[in-house]
Scaffold this motif. Structure first.
Motif, PDB file in Angstrom:
ATOM      1  N   ALA A 209       0.817  -1.213   0.000  1.00 56.18           N
ATOM      2  CA  ALA A 209       0.000   0.000   0.000  1.00 56.18           C
ATOM      3  C   ALA A 209       0.850   1.262   0.000  1.00 56.18           C
ATOM      4  CB  ALA A 209      -0.926   0.001   1.208  1.00 56.18           C
ATOM      5  N   ALA A 210       2.065   1.191   0.559  1.00 57.55           N
ATOM      6  CA  ALA A 210       2.925   2.378   0.652  1.00 57.55           C
ATOM      7  C   ALA A 210       3.334   2.902  -0.721  1.00 57.55           C
ATOM      8  CB  ALA A 210       4.173   2.057   1.480  1.00 57.55           C
ATOM      9  N   PHE A 211       3.247   2.062  -1.756  1.00 58.36           N
ATOM     10  CA  PHE A 211       3.609   2.516  -3.103  1.00 58.36           C
ATOM     11  C   PHE A 211       2.611   3.542  -3.646  1.00 58.36           C
ATOM     12  CE2 PHE A 211       6.137  -1.329  -2.871  1.00 58.36           C
ATOM     13  CZ  PHE A 211       7.269  -1.021  -3.608  1.00 58.36           C
ATOM     14  N   THR A 212       1.385   3.499  -3.180  1.00 57.36           N
ATOM     15  CA  THR A 212       0.372   4.429  -3.677  1.00 57.36           C
ATOM     16  C   THR A 212      -0.198   5.323  -2.581  1.00 57.36           C
ATOM     17  OG1 THR A 212      -1.265   2.649  -3.441  1.00 57.36           O
ATOM     18  CG2 THR A 212      -0.305   2.978  -5.627  1.00 57.36           C
ATOM     19  N   ALA A 213       0.113   5.039  -1.327  1.00 58.00           N
ATOM     20  CA  ALA A 213      -0.398   5.853  -0.220  1.00 58.00           C
ATOM     21  C   ALA A 213       0.300   7.210  -0.195  1.00 58.00           C
ATOM     22  CB  ALA A 213      -0.184   5.135   1.105  1.00 58.00           C
ATOM     23  N   THR A 214      -0.390   8.193   0.330  1.00 59.92           N
ATOM     24  CA  THR A 214       0.214   9.510   0.476  1.00 59.92           C
ATOM     25  C   THR A 214       0.825   9.711   1.856  1.00 59.92           C
ATOM     26  OG1 THR A 214      -1.940  10.418   1.113  1.00 59.92           O
ATOM     27  CG2 THR A 214      -1.328  10.562  -1.210  1.00 59.92           C
ATOM     28  N   THR A 215       0.423   8.873   2.825  1.00 58.42           N
ATOM     29  CA  THR A 215       0.948   8.960   4.187  1.00 58.42           C
ATOM     30  C   THR A 215       1.142   7.566   4.753  1.00 58.42           C
ATOM     31  OG1 THR A 215      -1.247   8.981   5.218  1.00 58.42           O
ATOM     32  CG2 THR A 215      -0.295  11.121   4.601  1.00 58.42           C
ATOM     33  N   ALA A 216       1.955   7.475   5.798  1.00 56.64           N
ATOM     34  CA  ALA A 216       2.123   6.205   6.494  1.00 56.64           C
ATOM     35  C   ALA A 216       0.805   5.740   7.087  1.00 56.64           C
ATOM     36  CB  ALA A 216       3.184   6.349   7.586  1.00 56.64           C
ATOM     37  N   ARG A 217       0.024   6.655   7.596  1.00 57.01           N
ATOM     38  CA  ARG A 217      -1.263   6.280   8.186  1.00 57.01           C
ATOM     39  C   ARG A 217      -2.160   5.603   7.163  1.00 57.01           C
ATOM     40  NH1 ARG A 217      -4.917   9.170  12.364  1.00 57.01           N
ATOM     41  NH2 ARG A 217      -6.748   7.821  12.292  1.00 57.01           N
ATOM     42  N   GLU A 218      -2.185   6.129   5.957  1.00 58.87           N
ATOM     43  CA  GLU A 218      -3.003   5.520   4.913  1.00 58.87           C
ATOM     44  C   GLU A 218      -2.557   4.091   4.643  1.00 58.87           C
ATOM     45  OE1 GLU A 218      -4.036   6.142   0.168  1.00 58.87           O
ATOM     46  OE2 GLU A 218      -3.188   7.809   1.316  1.00 58.87           O
ATOM     47  N   ALA A 219      -1.251   3.856   4.619  1.00 53.73           N
ATOM     48  CA  ALA A 219      -0.740   2.501   4.400  1.00 53.73           C
ATOM     49  C   ALA A 219      -1.125   1.576   5.554  1.00 53.73           C
ATOM     50  CB  ALA A 219       0.779   2.534   4.228  1.00 53.73           C
ATOM     51  N   VAL A 220      -1.005   2.068   6.789  1.00 54.85           N
ATOM     52  CA  VAL A 220      -1.375   1.283   7.967  1.00 54.85           C
ATOM     53  C   VAL A 220      -2.845   0.888   7.911  1.00 54.85           C
ATOM     54  CG1 VAL A 220      -1.705   1.392  10.470  1.00 54.85           C
ATOM     55  CG2 VAL A 220       0.431   2.224   9.463  1.00 54.85           C
ATOM     56  N   GLU A 221      -3.699   1.846   7.611  1.00 59.63           N
ATOM     57  CA  GLU A 221      -5.135   1.579   7.623  1.00 59.63           C
ATOM     58  C   GLU A 221      -5.560   0.694   6.454  1.00 59.63           C
ATOM     59  OE1 GLU A 221      -6.989   5.412   7.915  1.00 59.63           O
ATOM     60  OE2 GLU A 221      -6.728   5.449  10.110  1.00 59.63           O
ATOM     61  N   THR A 222      -4.944   0.876   5.299  1.00 59.39           N
ATOM     62  CA  THR A 222      -5.242  -0.003   4.169  1.00 59.39           C
ATOM     63  C   THR A 222      -4.875  -1.441   4.501  1.00 59.39           C
ATOM     64  OG1 THR A 222      -4.923   1.771   2.558  1.00 59.39           O
ATOM     65  CG2 THR A 222      -4.732  -0.479   1.739  1.00 59.39           C
ATOM     66  N   ALA A 223      -3.734  -1.625   5.130  1.00 65.96           N
ATOM     67  CA  ALA A 223      -3.287  -2.976   5.480  1.00 65.96           C
ATOM     68  C   ALA A 223      -4.243  -3.659   6.440  1.00 65.96           C
ATOM     69  CB  ALA A 223      -1.884  -2.920   6.072  1.00 65.96           C
ATOM     70  N   LEU A 224      -4.893  -2.902   7.312  1.00 60.53           N
ATOM     71  CA  LEU A 224      -5.834  -3.493   8.264  1.00 60.53           C
ATOM     72  C   LEU A 224      -7.012  -4.161   7.573  1.00 60.53           C
ATOM     73  CD1 LEU A 224      -6.153  -1.054  11.309  1.00 60.53           C
ATOM     74  CD2 LEU A 224      -5.163  -3.359  11.255  1.00 60.53           C
ATOM     75  N   THR A 225      -7.326  -3.738   6.363  1.00 58.21           N
ATOM     76  CA  THR A 225      -8.451  -4.346   5.649  1.00 58.21           C
ATOM     77  C   THR A 225      -8.131  -5.748   5.157  1.00 58.21           C
ATOM     78  OG1 THR A 225      -7.839  -3.480   3.450  1.00 58.21           O
ATOM     79  CG2 THR A 225      -9.157  -2.049   4.882  1.00 58.21           C
ATOM     80  N   ARG A 226      -6.874  -6.159   5.262  1.00 60.51           N
ATOM     81  CA  ARG A 226      -6.458  -7.484   4.754  1.00 60.51           C
ATOM     82  C   ARG A 226      -6.367  -8.533   5.855  1.00 60.51           C
ATOM     83  NH1 ARG A 226      -8.620  -6.329   0.705  1.00 60.51           N
ATOM     84  NH2 ARG A 226      -8.319  -8.586   0.422  1.00 60.51           N
ATOM     85  N   VAL A 227      -6.678  -8.182   7.097  1.00 56.13           N
ATOM     86  CA  VAL A 227      -6.656  -9.147   8.207  1.00 56.13           C
ATOM     87  C   VAL A 227      -8.011  -9.092   8.910  1.00 56.13           C
ATOM     88  CG1 VAL A 227      -4.160  -8.962   8.526  1.00 56.13           C
ATOM     89  CG2 VAL A 227      -5.687  -7.494   9.857  1.00 56.13           C
ATOM     90  N   PRO A 228      -8.379 -10.151   9.637  1.00 54.47           N
ATOM     91  CA  PRO A 228      -9.671 -10.139  10.338  1.00 54.47           C
ATOM     92  C   PRO A 228      -9.783  -8.962  11.296  1.00 54.47           C
ATOM     93  CG  PRO A 228      -8.751 -12.354  10.304  1.00 54.47           C
ATOM     94  CD  PRO A 228      -7.675 -11.441   9.788  1.00 54.47           C
ATOM     95  N   ALA A 229     -10.883  -8.239  11.229  1.00 56.72           N
ATOM     96  CA  ALA A 229     -11.050  -7.037  12.040  1.00 56.72           C
ATOM     97  C   ALA A 229     -11.047  -7.334  13.527  1.00 56.72           C
ATOM     98  CB  ALA A 229     -12.340  -6.320  11.648  1.00 56.72           C
ATOM     99  N   SER A 230     -11.441  -8.546  13.902  1.00 62.42           N
ATOM    100  CA  SER A 230     -11.540  -8.890  15.319  1.00 62.42           C
ATOM    101  C   SER A 230     -10.280  -9.504  15.900  1.00 62.42           C
ATOM    102  CB  SER A 230     -12.707  -9.859  15.542  1.00 62.42           C
ATOM    103  OG  SER A 230     -12.486 -11.064  14.819  1.00 62.42           O
ATOM    104  N   CYS A 231      -9.250  -9.751  15.065  1.00 61.87           N
ATOM    105  CA  CYS A 231      -8.041 -10.385  15.588  1.00 61.87           C
ATOM    106  C   CYS A 231      -7.299  -9.409  16.495  1.00 61.87           C
ATOM    107  CB  CYS A 231      -7.142 -10.880  14.469  1.00 61.87           C
ATOM    108  SG  CYS A 231      -6.264  -9.601  13.538  1.00 61.87           S
ATOM    109  N   ARG A 232      -6.492  -9.954  17.388  1.00 63.18           N
ATOM    110  CA  ARG A 232      -5.831  -9.099  18.368  1.00 63.18           C
ATOM    111  C   ARG A 232      -4.843  -8.150  17.709  1.00 63.18           C
ATOM    112  NH1 ARG A 232      -4.067 -10.651  24.495  1.00 63.18           N
ATOM    113  NH2 ARG A 232      -3.718  -8.493  25.133  1.00 63.18           N
ATOM    114  N   LEU A 233      -4.208  -8.580  16.639  1.00 66.55           N
ATOM    115  CA  LEU A 233      -3.276  -7.690  15.949  1.00 66.55           C
ATOM    116  C   LEU A 233      -4.012  -6.457  15.424  1.00 66.55           C
ATOM    117  CD1 LEU A 233      -0.288  -8.211  13.812  1.00 66.55           C
ATOM    118  CD2 LEU A 233      -2.226  -7.177  12.632  1.00 66.55           C
ATOM    119  N   ALA A 234      -5.147  -6.661  14.762  1.00 63.57           N
ATOM    120  CA  ALA A 234      -5.903  -5.526  14.228  1.00 63.57           C
ATOM    121  C   ALA A 234      -6.375  -4.611  15.347  1.00 63.57           C
ATOM    122  CB  ALA A 234      -7.092  -6.036  13.414  1.00 63.57           C
ATOM    123  N   ARG A 235      -6.823  -5.190  16.459  1.00 61.06           N
ATOM    124  CA  ARG A 235      -7.291  -4.369  17.578  1.00 61.06           C
ATOM    125  C   ARG A 235      -6.150  -3.538  18.160  1.00 61.06           C
ATOM    126  NH1 ARG A 235      -8.983  -7.842  21.661  1.00 61.06           N
ATOM    127  NH2 ARG A 235      -8.583  -9.759  20.510  1.00 61.06           N
TER     128      ARG A 235
END
Length: 365
Positions: A209-235
Motif C-alpha cells: 500500500a505504501a507505493f500508492t499511499a500519500t501517508t504512512a497512516r493511509e498505508a497502515v489503515e489499508t493494510a488493516l483491511t487485509r486481516v480479520p477485524a476482530s483479531c488481536r493484531l488488528a485491535r
C-alpha cells in the motif's frame, strides 16, 4: 498485464530500492539493542542520553569506556554502530527478504508452502533460524508437511518471525495489498498460526500500500483491511492509531500499549505491531524520525526498525533516505543464505523490481 492502478516504471524501482535500504538501515539501527527484556525503552533512552545521541538522527554510538556493566550491547555491536559500519551485518531480518526473492525467482508467484520449506532446507543454515522458524525447520527435517510444520511442538506460533519475512511480497506487489497479503499468508503458514500469520499479511499489505499511499497512516489503515477485524493484531493497531488521534505523546502511547499487550512477551507479533504502528504514525513521514522512534520503542528492536524502515523507505524512495543511513551500507549485504553473501543491495532491488514488473494480474490471489 498488471492489475489496474498498479504503479510501474522508474519511480517504482526507486521505491523498491528505498524499501531494501530502509529495511537494512532500520535493522542495523536496532541490532545493538535487540533484547526487549533487557533493553527497555527507559534503558535505550538512558544509553542515548549518556552518549549524547538524543535526538537520535544516526546509527547508535559505541559505548563509552566503563559503561559495559550498565549497557550490555549485543556482541555484533562493533559492526553496526557509528563509524564502524562497512556494509550490513548478517541478520535473519534481511536473510528472509533475500530468501523470499530467491523463492519468487525460482518458483514464481504460484509457489507453494511446501516449496518455501524446501528452499529453507536447501539455502538456510539451521543455526541461523530462531523460535518458530527453528521449530518448523526441525519439523521439516522430520518429514512433517504444512500445516503440521507450524503446529507440532512449536510454542512460538504467534511470534514475530513470519512478519519479518513479509517485505518481499509487498515490494513485488506495488499498489496491490490484497495480493501481497495472500502471498505472505502462503509463506507464513509454514511456521505460524493466528496472529503470527496475520502479522505477516498486515506487513506485506502495508508495504504494498505504501507505493500508492500519500501517508504512512493511509498505508497502515489499508493494510488493516487485509486481516480479520476482530483479531488481536488488528485491535492493537487500531488502539495505537486511536492513542495517536487522541493526542497522547509518543511515550505515553507506548506505555498504554505495553500495559495492554506487554504480558505477551517481547517477541510476540502483537506488541511489536503496536510499536511499529506508533513509529510510523508519530514519525509523520520522516524517514529518520520513523526508524528512530520505532527502535526507541523497544521490544524486538531490529525487526521493528526493519519493517518500519521498509515502509518509510517505500514512501519516500531511495533518494529520500538521508545519506547517513545509506552511505555506510556501501551497497553490500552480508547473508547466511547460501549464494548471497556479499550481494549488492542495488542488484537485489533491481531483481525485485523485475519481478514486480512481471507480476501477472491476479497472481497469488
Amino acid at each position: 498485464m498488471t492489475p489496474p492502478g498498479t504503479p510501474q516504471g522508474p519511480r517504482t524501482a526507486e521505491r523498491i530500492l528505498g524499501g531494501w535500504l530502509g529495511r537494512i538501515a532500520g535493522n542495523m539501527l536496532g541490532k545493538p539493542v535487540e533484547r526487549g527484556d533487557y533493553w527497555t525503552r527507559d534503558r535505550i533512552d538512558r544509553y542515548l542520553r549518556l552518549t549524547g545521541a538524543l535526538p537520535l538522527t544516526d546509527y547508535l554510538p559505541e559505548p563509552p569506556p566503563g559503561s559495559a556493566a550498565d549497557f550490555e550491547l549485543r556482541p555484533e555491536w562493533r559492526s553496526c554502530v557509528r563509524g564502524r559500519i562497512h556494509g550490513s551485518c548478517r541478520d535473519d531480518d534481511v536473510d528472509y527478504a533475500i530468501l523470499g526473492l530467491h523463492l519468487l525467482e525460482t518458483h514464481g508467484f504460484d509457489f507453494t508452502t511446501e516449496q518455501v520449506g524446501e528452499l529453507w532446507l536447501l539455502r538456510l543454515p539451521y543455526l541461523q533460524t530462531f523460535t518458530a522458524e527453528r521449530a518448523a525447520y526441525r519439523n521439516l527435517t522430520a518429514g512433517l508437511k504444512p500445516p503440521l510444520t507450524a503446529t507440532y511442538d512449536n510454542p512460538h506460533q504467534e511470534w514475530i518471525g513470519a512478519l519479518i519475512r513479509a517485505d518481499i511480497f509487498g515490494w513485488t506487489c506495488p499498489g496491490d495489498p490484497a495480493r501481497a497479503a495472500s502471498l505472505a499468508r502462503r509463506d507464513a503458514v509454514l511456521s505460524h498460526t493466528g496472529n503470527g500469520v496475520y502479522g505477516a499479511m498486515w506487513a506485506a499489505a502495508m508495504i504494498a500500500a505504501a507505493f500508492t499511499a500519500t501517508t504512512a497512516r493511509e498505508a497502515v489503515e489499508t493494510a488493516l483491511t487485509r486481516v480479520p477485524a476482530s483479531c488481536r493484531l488488528a485491535r492493537t493497531v487500531r488502539r495505537a492509531t486511536a492513542l495517536y488521534d487522541a493526542g497522547l505523546p509518543w511515550s505515553d502511547a507506548l506505555t498504554e500499549l505495553d500495559r495492554e499487550t506487554g504480558r505477551l512477551g517481547w517477541i510476540h507479533t502483537v506488541p511489536n505491531a503496536g510499536v511499529i504502528t506508533a513509529g510510523l504514525l508519530y514519525g509523520a513521514g520522516d524517514f529518520t524520525s520513523t526508524i528512530a522512534l520505532t527502535v526507541r520503542g523497544g521490544l524486538d528492536t531490529d525487526s521493528n526498525g526493519a519493517t518500519a524502515g521498509s515502509v518509510a523507505g517505500v514512501l519516500c524512495g531511495a533518494s529520500g533516505i538521508p545519506p547517513q543511513w545509506t552511505r555506510p551500507l556501501e551497497d553490500r549485504v552480508r547473508s547466511a543464505v547460501f549464494g548471497f553473501d556479499g550481494a549488492r543491495i542495488g542488484e537485489l532491488a533491481n531483481r525485485t523490481a523485475r519481478l514486480a514488473a512481471a507480476t501477472p494480474a491476479g497472481a497469488g490471489a
